[in-house]
Scaffold this motif. Structure first.
Motif, PDB file in Angstrom:
ATOM      1  N   UNK A  43       0.887  -1.250   0.081  1.00  0.00           N
ATOM      2  CA  UNK A  43      -0.064  -0.011  -0.060  1.00  0.00           C
ATOM      3  C   UNK A  43       0.793   1.333  -0.060  1.00  0.00           C
ATOM      4  N   UNK A  44       0.332   2.526  -0.630  1.00  0.00           N
ATOM      5  CA  UNK A  44       1.090   3.491  -0.619  1.00  0.00           C
ATOM      6  C   UNK A  44       0.939   4.142   0.645  1.00  0.00           C
ATOM      7  N   UNK A  45       1.783   5.036   1.064  1.00  0.00           N
ATOM      8  CA  UNK A  45       1.789   5.953   2.149  1.00  0.00           C
ATOM      9  C   UNK A  45       0.422   6.733   2.414  1.00  0.00           C
ATOM     10  N   UNK A  46      -0.217   6.802   3.638  1.00  0.00           N
ATOM     11  CA  UNK A  46      -1.502   7.579   3.739  1.00  0.00           C
ATOM     12  C   UNK A  46      -1.297   8.937   3.229  1.00  0.00           C
ATOM     13  N   UNK A  47      -0.289   9.553   3.296  1.00  0.00           N
ATOM     14  CA  UNK A  47      -0.011  10.879   2.406  1.00  0.00           C
ATOM     15  C   UNK A  47      -0.124  10.877   1.048  1.00  0.00           C
ATOM     16  N   UNK A 129      -8.192  17.863 -27.998  1.00  0.00           N
ATOM     17  CA  UNK A 129      -8.226  17.571 -26.748  1.00  0.00           C
ATOM     18  C   UNK A 129      -6.967  17.359 -26.162  1.00  0.00           C
ATOM     19  N   UNK A 130      -6.689  16.987 -25.008  1.00  0.00           N
ATOM     20  CA  UNK A 130      -5.478  17.004 -24.311  1.00  0.00           C
ATOM     21  C   UNK A 130      -5.330  15.712 -23.339  1.00  0.00           C
ATOM     22  N   UNK A 131      -4.242  15.325 -22.830  1.00  0.00           N
ATOM     23  CA  UNK A 131      -3.854  14.562 -21.908  1.00  0.00           C
ATOM     24  C   UNK A 131      -3.163  15.004 -20.957  1.00  0.00           C
ATOM     25  N   UNK A 132      -3.516  14.906 -19.781  1.00  0.00           N
ATOM     26  CA  UNK A 132      -2.738  15.413 -18.485  1.00  0.00           C
ATOM     27  C   UNK A 132      -2.444  14.266 -17.642  1.00  0.00           C
ATOM     28  N   UNK A 133      -1.087  13.919 -17.598  1.00  0.00           N
ATOM     29  CA  UNK A 133      -0.373  12.885 -16.892  1.00  0.00           C
ATOM     30  C   UNK A 133       0.312  13.520 -15.728  1.00  0.00           C
ATOM     31  N   UNK A 134      -0.002  13.098 -14.487  1.00  0.00           N
ATOM     32  CA  UNK A 134       0.666  13.732 -13.307  1.00  0.00           C
ATOM     33  C   UNK A 134       1.076  12.635 -12.567  1.00  0.00           C
ATOM     34  N   UNK A 135       2.337  12.669 -12.121  1.00  0.00           N
ATOM     35  CA  UNK A 135       2.854  11.648 -11.273  1.00  0.00           C
ATOM     36  C   UNK A 135       3.476  12.145  -9.743  1.00  0.00           C
ATOM     37  N   UNK A 136       3.188  11.415  -8.765  1.00  0.00           N
ATOM     38  CA  UNK A 136       3.508  11.690  -7.336  1.00  0.00           C
ATOM     39  C   UNK A 136       4.009  10.479  -6.729  1.00  0.00           C
ATOM     40  N   UNK A 137       4.911  10.777  -5.770  1.00  0.00           N
ATOM     41  CA  UNK A 137       5.792   9.773  -5.122  1.00  0.00           C
ATOM     42  C   UNK A 137       4.714   9.075  -4.183  1.00  0.00           C
ATOM     43  N   UNK A 138       5.022   7.633  -4.335  1.00  0.00           N
ATOM     44  CA  UNK A 138       4.550   6.695  -3.542  1.00  0.00           C
ATOM     45  C   UNK A 138       4.327   6.653  -2.331  1.00  0.00           C
TER      46      UNK A 138
END
Length: 138
Positions: A43-47, A129-138
């Motif tokens: 599981x990823x962190x709660x944050x 149209x467009x695609x937005x790809x967002x990444x964040x730390x797990x």
């Protein structure tokens, strides 16, 4: 941020990715994000979960409010990151606006997306149209 005519793909080392039904409301996107991370192991962190839910909520709200809705939504995860992809029918690039402190006109969403995500790419599909790809730390 990039502005290309091709849709991004998740990395080859991705351990899980899945589409979600295009949401009509941000609450549906939040529920889809929460359901996606609930199935991840480890599981990823709660944050990270809180940040993903907020991030997808802002992206979907912006797509509904300014871009004509969401045409596709998907989530991905690899060993170190969570990914969200939102596709909408507007080719217009998201804009930073002066936040309205009275709460009437917004202006907080896109800057929040840029702060929460470790990377954000915007890929235009010409006039389609467009695609937005967002990444964040797990």
């Amino acid at each position: 941020m990039t502005d290309q005519g091709i849709a991004p793909t998740f990395s080859a080392e991705e351990v899980r990715s899945e589409p979600a039904p295009p949401p009509l409301r941000a609450s549906e996107a939040r529920a889809a994000a929460a359901a996606f991370v609930a199935r991840l192991s480890p599981a990823p962190s709660a944050r990270a979960v809180q940040n993903l839910v907020l991030l997808v909520s802002e992206l979907v709200t912006n797509a509904i409010r300014y871009a004509g809705g969401v045409t596709a939504l998907s989530f991905g995860a690899d060993h170190g990151a969570l990914h969200v992809r939102v596709v909408d029918p507007s080719p217009a690039h998201p804009q930073c606006r002066v936040p309205d402190l009275t709460g009437q006109a917004g202006g907080f969403g896109w800057p929040m997306v840029l702060r929460l995500a470790s990377s954000v790419t915007v890929h235009r599909h010409g006039t389609q149209g467009k695609t937005i790809l967002a990444t964040l730390a797990r």
